[in-house]
Each structure stands twice: as structure tokens, then as C-alpha cells.
Design a protein around this motif. Sequence first.
Motif, PDB file in Angstrom:
ATOM      1  N   ASN A  48      -1.836  -3.489   9.722  1.00 63.33           N
ATOM      2  CA  ASN A  48      -1.059  -2.508  10.489  1.00 63.33           C
ATOM      3  C   ASN A  48      -1.748  -1.146  10.557  1.00 63.33           C
ATOM      4  OD1 ASN A  48       0.913  -4.366  11.095  1.00 63.33           O
ATOM      5  ND2 ASN A  48       2.353  -3.681   9.525  1.00 63.33           N
ATOM      6  N   GLY A  49      -3.054  -1.181  10.847  1.00 62.95           N
ATOM      7  CA  GLY A  49      -3.788   0.050  11.083  1.00 62.95           C
ATOM      8  C   GLY A  49      -4.246   0.790   9.848  1.00 62.95           C
ATOM      9  N   GLN A  50      -4.097   0.177   8.666  1.00 62.80           N
ATOM     10  CA  GLN A  50      -4.517   0.840   7.437  1.00 62.80           C
ATOM     11  C   GLN A  50      -5.366  -0.096   6.580  1.00 62.80           C
ATOM     12  OE1 GLN A  50      -0.742   2.231   5.648  1.00 62.80           O
ATOM     13  NE2 GLN A  50      -1.522   4.315   5.969  1.00 62.80           N
ATOM     14  N   TYR A  51      -6.334   0.516   5.891  1.00 58.87           N
ATOM     15  CA  TYR A  51      -7.076  -0.185   4.863  1.00 58.87           C
ATOM     16  C   TYR A  51      -6.284  -0.110   3.560  1.00 58.87           C
ATOM     17  CZ  TYR A  51     -11.061   0.210   8.046  1.00 58.87           C
ATOM     18  OH  TYR A  51     -11.894   0.128   9.131  1.00 58.87           O
ATOM     19  N   HIS A  52      -6.030  -1.282   2.970  1.00 56.11           N
ATOM     20  CA  HIS A  52      -5.363  -1.340   1.675  1.00 56.11           C
ATOM     21  C   HIS A  52      -6.389  -1.652   0.595  1.00 56.11           C
ATOM     22  CE1 HIS A  52      -1.032  -1.384   2.951  1.00 56.11           C
ATOM     23  NE2 HIS A  52      -1.624  -1.688   4.103  1.00 56.11           N
ATOM     24  N   LEU A  53      -6.279  -0.950  -0.497  1.00 55.42           N
ATOM     25  CA  LEU A  53      -7.152  -1.130  -1.650  1.00 55.42           C
ATOM     26  C   LEU A  53      -6.261  -1.290  -2.875  1.00 55.42           C
ATOM     27  CD1 LEU A  53     -10.130   1.255  -2.568  1.00 55.42           C
ATOM     28  CD2 LEU A  53      -8.548   0.431  -4.284  1.00 55.42           C
ATOM     29  N   PHE A  54      -6.410  -2.394  -3.558  1.00 57.31           N
ATOM     30  CA  PHE A  54      -5.774  -2.597  -4.852  1.00 57.31           C
ATOM     31  C   PHE A  54      -6.890  -2.651  -5.891  1.00 57.31           C
ATOM     32  CE2 PHE A  54      -3.137  -4.340  -1.566  1.00 57.31           C
ATOM     33  CZ  PHE A  54      -1.850  -3.923  -1.894  1.00 57.31           C
ATOM     34  N   CYS A  55      -6.552  -2.420  -7.137  1.00 55.59           N
ATOM     35  CA  CYS A  55      -7.628  -2.413  -8.141  1.00 55.59           C
ATOM     36  C   CYS A  55      -7.086  -2.651  -9.530  1.00 55.59           C
ATOM     37  CB  CYS A  55      -8.409  -1.102  -8.088  1.00 55.59           C
ATOM     38  SG  CYS A  55      -7.469   0.399  -8.373  1.00 55.59           S
ATOM     39  N   GLN A  56      -7.977  -3.174 -10.377  1.00 53.36           N
ATOM     40  CA  GLN A  56      -7.681  -3.329 -11.798  1.00 53.36           C
ATOM     41  C   GLN A  56      -7.438  -1.949 -12.399  1.00 53.36           C
ATOM     42  OE1 GLN A  56      -8.053  -6.733 -13.871  1.00 53.36           O
ATOM     43  NE2 GLN A  56      -6.949  -6.660 -11.933  1.00 53.36           N
ATOM     44  N   TYR A  57      -6.296  -1.775 -13.070  1.00 52.48           N
ATOM     45  CA  TYR A  57      -5.829  -0.434 -13.447  1.00 52.48           C
ATOM     46  C   TYR A  57      -5.057  -0.526 -14.755  1.00 52.48           C
ATOM     47  CZ  TYR A  57      -3.086   3.927 -12.881  1.00 52.48           C
ATOM     48  OH  TYR A  57      -2.496   5.164 -13.049  1.00 52.48           O
ATOM     49  N   GLY A  65      -7.443  -2.128 -20.516  1.00 52.44           N
ATOM     50  CA  GLY A  65      -6.266  -2.689 -21.164  1.00 52.44           C
ATOM     51  C   GLY A  65      -5.067  -2.679 -20.236  1.00 52.44           C
ATOM     52  N   HIS A  66      -4.033  -3.466 -20.561  1.00 52.53           N
ATOM     53  CA  HIS A  66      -2.774  -3.510 -19.800  1.00 52.53           C
ATOM     54  C   HIS A  66      -3.028  -3.721 -18.306  1.00 52.53           C
ATOM     55  CE1 HIS A  66      -0.566  -2.191 -23.357  1.00 52.53           C
ATOM     56  NE2 HIS A  66      -1.466  -1.234 -23.506  1.00 52.53           N
ATOM     57  N   MET A  67      -3.906  -4.636 -17.967  1.00 49.89           N
ATOM     58  CA  MET A  67      -4.354  -4.751 -16.585  1.00 49.89           C
ATOM     59  C   MET A  67      -3.202  -5.006 -15.618  1.00 49.89           C
ATOM     60  SD  MET A  67      -7.600  -4.172 -16.114  1.00 49.89           S
ATOM     61  CE  MET A  67      -7.116  -2.727 -17.046  1.00 49.89           C
ATOM     62  N   SER A  68      -3.142  -4.122 -14.624  1.00 45.62           N
ATOM     63  CA  SER A  68      -2.160  -4.142 -13.553  1.00 45.62           C
ATOM     64  C   SER A  68      -2.899  -3.827 -12.261  1.00 45.62           C
ATOM     65  CB  SER A  68      -1.075  -3.095 -13.819  1.00 45.62           C
ATOM     66  OG  SER A  68      -0.464  -3.287 -15.086  1.00 45.62           O
ATOM     67  N   TRP A  69      -2.168  -3.872 -11.134  1.00 42.48           N
ATOM     68  CA  TRP A  69      -2.792  -3.524  -9.852  1.00 42.48           C
ATOM     69  C   TRP A  69      -2.304  -2.170  -9.375  1.00 42.48           C
ATOM     70  CZ3 TRP A  69      -3.564  -7.743  -5.578  1.00 42.48           C
ATOM     71  CH2 TRP A  69      -4.472  -8.708  -6.034  1.00 42.48           C
ATOM     72  N   ALA A  70      -3.222  -1.208  -9.260  1.00 45.68           N
ATOM     73  CA  ALA A  70      -2.950   0.041  -8.554  1.00 45.68           C
ATOM     74  C   ALA A  70      -3.122  -0.212  -7.061  1.00 45.68           C
ATOM     75  CB  ALA A  70      -3.871   1.141  -9.040  1.00 45.68           C
ATOM     76  N   HIS A  71      -2.694   0.771  -6.249  1.00 43.78           N
ATOM     77  CA  HIS A  71      -2.684   0.570  -4.796  1.00 43.78           C
ATOM     78  C   HIS A  71      -2.964   1.897  -4.108  1.00 43.78           C
ATOM     79  CE1 HIS A  71      -0.108  -0.557  -0.993  1.00 43.78           C
ATOM     80  NE2 HIS A  71      -1.401  -0.706  -0.766  1.00 43.78           N
ATOM     81  N   ALA A  72      -3.795   1.867  -3.079  1.00 46.24           N
ATOM     82  CA  ALA A  72      -4.057   3.052  -2.257  1.00 46.24           C
ATOM     83  C   ALA A  72      -4.257   2.600  -0.815  1.00 46.24           C
ATOM     84  CB  ALA A  72      -5.282   3.806  -2.756  1.00 46.24           C
ATOM     85  N   VAL A  73      -3.990   3.505   0.126  1.00 48.37           N
ATOM     86  CA  VAL A  73      -4.160   3.199   1.542  1.00 48.37           C
ATOM     87  C   VAL A  73      -4.970   4.307   2.204  1.00 48.37           C
ATOM     88  CG1 VAL A  73      -2.054   1.835   1.721  1.00 48.37           C
ATOM     89  CG2 VAL A  73      -1.969   4.290   2.175  1.00 48.37           C
TER      90      VAL A  73
END
Length: 510
Positions: A48-57, A65-73
Amino acid sequence: MKHLFFLLLLLQLLQANAQDNMPTYRPLFHFSTDSNWINDPNGLVYHNGQYHLFCQYNPFGDKWGHMSWAHAVSNDLFHWQQQPLAIPEFTNPDGSTTMIFSGCAVADSLNTSGFGTAAQPPLVAMYTAHIEKGGKVQSQQQQLAYSTDDGKTWTRYAGNPVLDIKSTEFRDPKIFWYTPGKQWILVLAKPDEYKVRFYSSPDLKQWTYLSDFGGIGDISEVWECPDITEVPVEGTAEKRWLLTLSAGHEVKGYRAMQYFTGVFNGKQFIADQAPYPLYVDFGKDYYAGITWNNIPAADGRVIMLGWANDWRYANDIPTKGFRGQYATPRVLQLRKKDNGQYRLLQWPVAELDKQVKQSHTLPGFTVTSGEHPLYESVIPALDISFDVTLPYATSAGIALQQDSAHTTIISYNNATGNLEIDRSNAGLHNFSTLYTGLDTLHAPGLEKASFRIVFDVCMLEVFVNNGEYVLTDLVFPLQPQTGVVAFANKGTAAFSNIVVKEINKTVHER
């Protein structure tokens, strides 16, 4: 006693002030989260017109540690807006913990999964659920989460896991839609077997085994973070399949990404004949690169993003307020050589040019056994291009200078045929005995070469001959760079086509 008290207080204040004045080393235009630790990029998808970036966080600290997914657009791959935590680590009913390891995201535009609707198709993420209890790994299995609001919120699939082979070494899924077969294809790693495995699915939930690939290339370390995509061949209408993966986790951590070219026929990947291993990046600090899914066909680019760090010292780099950053997004192509073999080309995305504050085209010059000022300014971030011809010099290149004692040197050694980055005197280095100074790549025959050097506070990326050779290294200057000097040793070198671009002071949105 009162005097001693005030003296101690003064020393504490001075120490605190000195700490506050230490460089943070946060890049200006390379992605980093607002705080805490990141490693592998995950879930790269255009939607929908945006680049999505998730990452080990790690939401709780600046070490792994405590690996989760962060998110940025982002709308342009450089102005990133960090979003709420996407997929957090969670505790299971039996007391075990599931960390959200690396994976991918796809835009399920046909709603094959049934997680959305025809009017609102979902984003679907697959991640490796890394399950531990009492410090012991129990399983690595593949799970799904989905979003129907453009990635703002995520729901874990009630039918998880969707793929479990009862292994503790089975991770890092990457999914793509295979149009000829009208099905999803999944590739993921069997790290300790030096293999990647392929599966197919009509709906992202039920997966059928297809084939394994492996046993060639660099098998000195585990294989992980695989990626596969079709890549255009330079100057032709041809495309070729490119399979990349990372190998070198924690031990070698050097030239850790390798690639294979070949054919994918819907069931298996068949590698071209080549002198493997072939490496993606020849610096010390490039790992876990993956490509964006769902780039519009009208765009036509294949764009890769990699973690700019080295597992051997990643927990110890002297950044402040954050730990971990990504390299410049790169466009991938293949070059077909005269012998019929293919080689990877990488180049910064064109969007980087839109972040330029000022651009300076400089006259060419020659240097004979000495130095020549190329550019003088306080430079936290630069994009420098030039050609150099040195048939008679032993070596030539440029130095990013802080002062006479502290420089980062990028050069070609005509005597040895080596491209070199020397960060021995670039700044801080005592945070780890594994952070070493000299990077070399044997590349004979570059007496005439084009260089593009992207520098951003602590990030150094060197692209040679239109991206045929790429080196990524971290440097930690003690003070801002004040100038760029060209040099030649034991002979004459000619510098031409010189362009220096100053990058805007900050392009992050936080």
C-alpha cells in the motif's frame, strides 16, 4: 572532609559530562531503532505504497536477547517512522519462552490464507519460533502472524506451528509467490547440515516438502538467513535466480554472506557451474541481507537490506543509546562474464541521491608519491565518487581524516592486487580484541577503477567498479572527519570524475 566531598562531587560531574559528550555513533541516514539492540532485518515487504521493515529487536536492552520484531515504515527507504512493537516474545502455558527469530512477510493479495478479505487482503508474517525452557533450546518451528490494518497490529495464527520437523536447527523462513505454479514457495535453513530446504503451499498454512540444496560453497560455518529471488542480468532482458545465505555466525563473522546463481524450476534450485564460494560483501560488517517482497513490477528493482555488524563483537560496539544499524539499501543485478558465469552487482538505491544537501563536482588531478587535498569540511556523512588510474604507483586511494594521527584509508595496492580498508587508526578499537584493523580483498587488474564511498558517522561502504566488489566496515572516529585526502605511494596516480555529495544532517523521523 567537606573539601573531599566537593572534590568527589566535582569529579563525578566531570565524568558525567565527559560521558555525555562521547559520540553516540548513531548514523544519520542508515536505519537504526530509537533505542536498544537490533540484528537481522526481517519481513521486508512493500505494501500500500510503503516499505515495511521488521527486525530482530530486544525491547529490554542493547544486547542480544528477548528476540521480538520491531517495525518501521518508509516512503523512500530513508525516512523511517518507527511503529509499535509488532510481534513480541511470549511465554507458553508450560513455562517455556518463545522468542521471535528471523523470518519474512508477504502481501497476500489474493487472500489465499483466509486471514483477510478480498477488500482487505492481509499481510502475513512467518517467523521462526525459537522455544527455550530453563536455558535449553526445545525447538525451532515455523509460525504465522497476520495483520489486516497495514501492519499496525498483529495476531498470531491459532493453528501454529505450520511447519515443525522436531528440530532445534531449522530457521529463517523466506516466502515468495511463484507465478508459474500459482503457489507460495518457502526456503529456510537447516544450519548444521549446510542446507536450505524448499516447500510449497497454496495457502501459507499447509506446506509440502519439495527439495534440499546444499553441500557446496562455504560450509565452514552454519548456514542461515536464506533468500531467493529472480535478478535481472545487466544490459539484457534475461533474469537469473539468485540464492543468498549467511554463513559465519559468531565464529568467522567475515565475508559471511555467500551467493549462488542458477535456475529454480518450481521444485528445486539448480546452481550454475562457478568457482564457489562467491561472496556478497568482502568487508567485516555485512550479514543477514534479504530482499524486499512485493516491489511493484513497474519499479522492477531487486532491493537488499543487510545488518551492518559482526557477530564476534556485535554486543560490544561502542554506540550509545542503541546498538545495531543497517547498511544502505542496495539494488541487485547480475553481470554475465565472458566465460558465461554470473557475478553479483550491488549499488545504493537511487533514493540516496534525494537525501543530498550539496553536491560538488571537482576537477581531476594527479598525485605523485604524496598527498593532495580532495575535500575539506566537517563531514558526518558523505557520498564520494571518483575514478583512479595507477599503472605506475604502488598504491593509491583516499583517506578520511580526523587529524594527522587518525584516518580511515581506502586504497588499491597495485603491487599485491588487493583492495584495502585500513581502520587501524580510525578511532575506537579497544572494545573488542576481535575488531581488527585491515580488510583486504584480492582483486587483480584494477589499475584503473571506479570507486563510490558512502560514509555515515560510523558506517563505511565501498563500491568498486559499479558494485562488482563491495566492502562494508564499521569505524568509530574519536572526532568528526575534517577532510578527504587523495594519495599515491611510489609513483603517480590520476584521479578523475570526482563528485562529493554532502548528505542531509538527519533523515530519521522518530
